[in-house]
Design a protein around this motif. Structure first.
Motif, mmCIF file in Angstrom:
data_model
loop_
_atom_site.group_PDB
_atom_site.id
_atom_site.type_symbol
_atom_site.label_atom_id
_atom_site.label_comp_id
_atom_site.label_asym_id
_atom_site.label_seq_id
_atom_site.Cartn_x
_atom_site.Cartn_y
_atom_site.Cartn_z
ATOM 1 N N CYS A 10 0.844 -1.185 0.000
ATOM 2 C CA CYS A 10 0.000 0.000 0.000
ATOM 3 C C CYS A 10 0.884 1.242 0.000
ATOM 4 C CB CYS A 10 -0.908 -0.001 1.228
ATOM 5 S SG CYS A 10 -1.820 1.545 1.460
ATOM 6 N N ARG A 22 -8.868 -4.088 -3.611
ATOM 7 C CA ARG A 22 -9.405 -2.771 -3.929
ATOM 8 C C ARG A 22 -9.220 -1.786 -2.785
ATOM 9 N NH1 ARG A 22 -9.142 -2.296 -9.146
ATOM 10 N NH2 ARG A 22 -10.345 -3.844 -10.294
ATOM 11 N N PHE A 23 -9.065 -2.308 -1.561
ATOM 12 C CA PHE A 23 -8.836 -1.455 -0.402
ATOM 13 C C PHE A 23 -7.746 -2.082 0.459
ATOM 14 C CE2 PHE A 23 -13.150 -0.550 -1.712
ATOM 15 C CZ PHE A 23 -13.221 0.833 -1.614
ATOM 16 N N GLY A 28 -7.304 1.221 4.947
ATOM 17 C CA GLY A 28 -8.548 1.496 4.249
ATOM 18 C C GLY A 28 -8.418 2.273 2.962
ATOM 19 N N ARG A 29 -7.182 2.526 2.502
ATOM 20 C CA ARG A 29 -6.998 3.300 1.275
ATOM 21 C C ARG A 29 -7.634 2.596 0.077
ATOM 22 N NH1 ARG A 29 -2.180 6.731 -1.416
ATOM 23 N NH2 ARG A 29 -2.898 6.584 -3.561
ATOM 24 N N ASP A 30 -8.300 3.396 -0.769
ATOM 25 C CA ASP A 30 -8.840 2.898 -2.026
ATOM 26 C C ASP A 30 -7.664 2.648 -2.973
ATOM 27 O OD1 ASP A 30 -10.032 2.452 -4.473
ATOM 28 O OD2 ASP A 30 -11.377 4.166 -4.374
#
Length: 314
Positions: A10, A22-23, A28-30
């Protein structure tokens, strides 16, 4: 290719991720969309230059040597599609004779990129999505507050880049004003689509060229940079009247979007390619800015560069 697209970590917290994620489960980043908007004065305490690396696109904007403020803006987003990333870009140049030109340019690129993304996500055709982005940019600029009856205004150029199954790349562009888009073939490769400009200026110089005056002579006219169309509350132009062009190119090379603070010093596509197609894209956009600064830096300088590999079929 950026780390998320490669399924490594990430970019926000460093947690390991998979290509299909996707996350980020940790922060929790998109992970499906990357966005950047410049200038961002937090990047440089003086606000003189901002840069961003989104993997498939390099962004840079510089105040230049003369202007007190940077009135340009650039925004981009990358959709991490498993079939290949789609890149959305917009560059805007605030009209210095208008009020708060930097507010106009910032509103235009934000509104344009976000609306184009939403349209693509809804499954609309790319040409329609680009035009939707332009319409949103118009409305965003018109919505910026005015002072004493004067309204902020700006130019606008945007593009969507997508890979094709053949190994080629599809580029869809539109523009209002004199910010430009170019396709640049990798210098010295002898392969790929030849370098050429993808947009036509809305300027007095272009009117002269259309009337038969050669471009160099037209650009020497003191009215050369006078805009025939622009984004702003005082513009009577309608977005639906703006042409949207789609071309297919094969690499190696790069898509360049830029303000006139760059191309005014180096308008020739082959000349730009000689500077902008070095192996390191981040260095390439810095080289473009440095070229403009060495040439005088009399305006704000903004560039968005999308390097595209070879492999297409001519």
């Amino acid at each position: 290719m950026n780390e998320v697209a490669a399924g490594l970590h990430c970019p926000q917290c460093g947690t390991k991720i998979a290509a299909a994620d996707r996350f980020c489960e940790e922060c929790g980043r998109d992970l499906s969309v990357f966005r950047a908007v410049l200038p961002d004065i937090t990047v440089d305490s003086a606000g003189d230059r901002g840069a961003a690396d989104l993997g498939t696109v390099q962004l840079i904007t510089d105040r230049g040597l003369v202007h007190a403020h940077n009135e340009d803006a650039v925004a981009a987003a990358v959709l991490g599609d498993p079939a290949g990333p789609t890149t959305v870009i917009a560059v805007s140049d605030g009209v210095s004779t208008s009020d708060d030109p930097q507010a106009a340019s910032g509103a235009a690129v934000r509104g344009g990129v976000d609306a184009c993304l939403a349209s693509l996500a809804a499954g609309r055709a790319v040409g329609d999505a680009v035009l939707t982005g332009l319409e949103a940019a118009f409305e965003a600029v018109r919505g910026v507050s005015t002072h004493d009856g004067h309204s902020p205004s700006c130019t606008y150029v945007s593009a969507v880049v997508r890979p094709c199954e053949t190994g080629e790349f599809e580029i869809t562009v539109t523009n209002v004003g004199d910010s430009r888009a170019y396709w640049l073939r990798l210098e010295g490769s002898g392969e790929g689509t030849p370098s050429h400009r993808l947009t036509v200026d809305d300027s007095f110089a272009q009117l002269l060229v259309a009337g038969g005056v050669d471009e160099q002579t037209a650009m020497r006219d003191p009215r050369a940079h006078a805009l025939m169309r622009w984004l702003g509350a005082d513009s009577d132009h309608q977005p639906a009247d703006t042409a949207v062009h789609t071309v297919r190119v094969w690499g190696p090379g790069a898509l360049l979007l830029c303000s006139d603070g760059l191309w005014n010093y180096l308008p020739d596509p082959d000349g730009l390619a000689a500077v902008a197609t070095t192996p390191d894209p981040g260095q390439a956009v810095r080289d473009l800015v440095e070229y403009a600064l060495r040439s005088g830096g009399s305006d704000n300088i903004t560039a968005a560069l999308v390097p595209l590999p070879g492999g297409g079929v001519p």
